[in-house]
Write a protein that holds these residues in place. Structure first.
Motif, PDB file in Angstrom:
ATOM      1  N   ILE A 166       0.903  -1.173  -0.003  1.00  0.00           N
ATOM      2  CA  ILE A 166      -0.015   0.112   0.187  1.00  0.00           C
ATOM      3  C   ILE A 166       0.976   1.327   0.026  1.00  0.00           C
ATOM      4  CG2 ILE A 166      -1.962   1.324   1.253  1.00  0.00           C
ATOM      5  CD1 ILE A 166      -2.939  -1.437   2.489  1.00  0.00           C
ATOM      6  N   LYS A 167       0.815   1.839  -1.085  1.00  0.00           N
ATOM      7  CA  LYS A 167       1.591   3.312  -1.275  1.00  0.00           C
ATOM      8  C   LYS A 167       0.521   4.261  -1.178  1.00  0.00           C
ATOM      9  CE  LYS A 167       3.666   2.296  -5.047  1.00  0.00           C
ATOM     10  NZ  LYS A 167       4.616   2.511  -6.289  1.00  0.00           N
ATOM     11  N   ALA A 168       0.876   5.593  -0.619  1.00  0.00           N
ATOM     12  CA  ALA A 168       0.388   6.597  -0.788  1.00  0.00           C
ATOM     13  C   ALA A 168       0.537   7.363  -2.022  1.00  0.00           C
ATOM     14  CB  ALA A 168       0.700   7.540   0.359  1.00  0.00           C
ATOM     15  N   ASP A 169      -0.552   8.036  -2.662  1.00  0.00           N
ATOM     16  CA  ASP A 169      -0.217   8.385  -3.922  1.00  0.00           C
ATOM     17  C   ASP A 169       0.391   9.745  -3.804  1.00  0.00           C
ATOM     18  OD1 ASP A 169      -1.846   6.883  -5.329  1.00  0.00           O
ATOM     19  OD2 ASP A 169      -3.677   7.808  -5.183  1.00  0.00           O
ATOM     20  N   ASP A 170       1.199   9.956  -4.872  1.00  0.00           N
ATOM     21  CA  ASP A 170       2.283  11.191  -4.840  1.00  0.00           C
ATOM     22  C   ASP A 170       1.371  12.307  -5.438  1.00  0.00           C
ATOM     23  OD1 ASP A 170       4.485  13.023  -4.783  1.00  0.00           O
ATOM     24  OD2 ASP A 170       4.978  12.527  -6.774  1.00  0.00           O
ATOM     25  N   LEU A 171       0.838  13.226  -4.424  1.00  0.00           N
ATOM     26  CA  LEU A 171      -0.113  14.215  -4.611  1.00  0.00           C
ATOM     27  C   LEU A 171       0.588  15.721  -5.137  1.00  0.00           C
ATOM     28  CD1 LEU A 171      -2.665  13.556  -2.185  1.00  0.00           C
ATOM     29  CD2 LEU A 171      -2.949  12.837  -4.733  1.00  0.00           C
ATOM     30  N   ALA A 172       1.947  15.554  -4.887  1.00  0.00           N
ATOM     31  CA  ALA A 172       2.702  16.644  -5.349  1.00  0.00           C
ATOM     32  C   ALA A 172       2.458  17.482  -6.715  1.00  0.00           C
ATOM     33  CB  ALA A 172       4.177  16.591  -5.163  1.00  0.00           C
ATOM     34  N   MET A 179      -0.002  21.496  -9.731  1.00  0.00           N
ATOM     35  CA  MET A 179      -0.637  21.893 -10.987  1.00  0.00           C
ATOM     36  C   MET A 179      -1.975  22.881 -10.466  1.00  0.00           C
ATOM     37  SD  MET A 179      -2.618  19.563 -13.982  1.00  0.00           S
ATOM     38  CE  MET A 179      -3.614  18.651 -12.947  1.00  0.00           C
ATOM     39  N   GLY A 180      -2.677  22.432  -9.479  1.00  0.00           N
ATOM     40  CA  GLY A 180      -3.864  23.036  -8.956  1.00  0.00           C
ATOM     41  C   GLY A 180      -3.568  24.287  -8.423  1.00  0.00           C
ATOM     42  N   ILE A 181      -2.439  24.454  -7.854  1.00  0.00           N
ATOM     43  CA  ILE A 181      -2.057  25.550  -7.155  1.00  0.00           C
ATOM     44  C   ILE A 181      -1.589  26.774  -8.234  1.00  0.00           C
ATOM     45  CG2 ILE A 181       0.211  27.004  -5.810  1.00  0.00           C
ATOM     46  CD1 ILE A 181       0.122  24.465  -3.964  1.00  0.00           C
ATOM     47  N   HIS A 182      -0.957  26.177  -9.442  1.00  0.00           N
ATOM     48  CA  HIS A 182      -0.617  27.016 -10.275  1.00  0.00           C
ATOM     49  C   HIS A 182      -1.927  27.726 -10.986  1.00  0.00           C
ATOM     50  CE1 HIS A 182       1.746  28.389 -13.793  1.00  0.00           C
ATOM     51  NE2 HIS A 182       0.932  27.942 -14.740  1.00  0.00           N
ATOM     52  N   LYS A 183      -2.828  26.721 -11.438  1.00  0.00           N
ATOM     53  CA  LYS A 183      -4.119  27.123 -11.945  1.00  0.00           C
ATOM     54  C   LYS A 183      -4.766  28.251 -11.159  1.00  0.00           C
ATOM     55  CE  LYS A 183      -8.175  25.210 -14.153  1.00  0.00           C
ATOM     56  NZ  LYS A 183      -8.890  23.990 -14.465  1.00  0.00           N
ATOM     57  N   VAL A 184      -4.834  28.060  -9.944  1.00  0.00           N
ATOM     58  CA  VAL A 184      -5.835  28.880  -9.035  1.00  0.00           C
ATOM     59  C   VAL A 184      -4.819  30.320  -8.766  1.00  0.00           C
ATOM     60  CG1 VAL A 184      -6.455  29.171  -6.650  1.00  0.00           C
ATOM     61  CG2 VAL A 184      -6.787  27.259  -7.637  1.00  0.00           C
ATOM     62  N   ASN A 185      -3.568  30.183  -8.808  1.00  0.00           N
ATOM     63  CA  ASN A 185      -2.855  31.597  -8.695  1.00  0.00           C
ATOM     64  C   ASN A 185      -3.008  32.349 -10.063  1.00  0.00           C
ATOM     65  OD1 ASN A 185      -1.907  30.896  -6.366  1.00  0.00           O
ATOM     66  ND2 ASN A 185       0.005  30.358  -6.938  1.00  0.00           N
TER      67      ASN A 185
END
Length: 138
Positions: free
Chosen positions: A33-39, A44-50
């Motif tokens: 069980i690996k945690a997804d890499d959400l970085a 991408m979300g931060i860039h779009k919101v900014n």
């Protein structure tokens, strides 16, 4: 301390055999069980919101600049010299006389030789709307 069960058996006094209920692997043969890499997703979300915030900020900044410009033109016109009551919807011309004093007139710039500052229309809110201008007034 005595152990009743071997290490590879998941058992607790409170819950009993609960290996299938645990959110993590309990044996060597269980899938990793690996945690997804959400970085990347976050970046991408931060860039779009900014970008959206920057766009909205620039839009508000432009609206603010237009509002300031409208205010300055209206201040200039209401402080200008005129000896008549302007009529809503009519076009008026702002001139500068030889002493540098602004005055309002019905006479078009083509009809006489005065320093033309701008052409305006008075709207129903008693706000002067710029139609065109020839020189920097402020």
């Amino acid at each position: 301390m005595k152990k009743d069960k071997p290490d590879n058996i998941v058992f607790s006094e409170e819950h009993g055999y609960n290996a299938s209920l645990l959110p993590y692997a309990t044996s060597v043969g269980a899938p990793v069980i690996k945690a997804d890499d959400l970085a990347g997703w976050k970046s991408m979300g931060i860039h779009k919101v900014n970008k959206e915030f920057e766009s909205k900020f620039n839009e508000l900044k432009a609206q603010y600049q237009n509002l300031i410009e409208e205010f300055q033109w209206n201040e200039l016109l209401y402080n200008a010299r005129f000896s008549f009551e302007p009529i809503v919807g009519e076009i008026y011309h702002l001139y500068k006389d030889n002493n540098g004093v602004n005055f309002l007139s019905l006479i078009a710039p083509e009809e006489w030789n005065k320093e033309h500052v701008g052409t305006f229309r008075l709207n129903s809110d008693k706000k002067w709307v710029l139609i065109n201008h020839r020189t920097a007034a402020f």
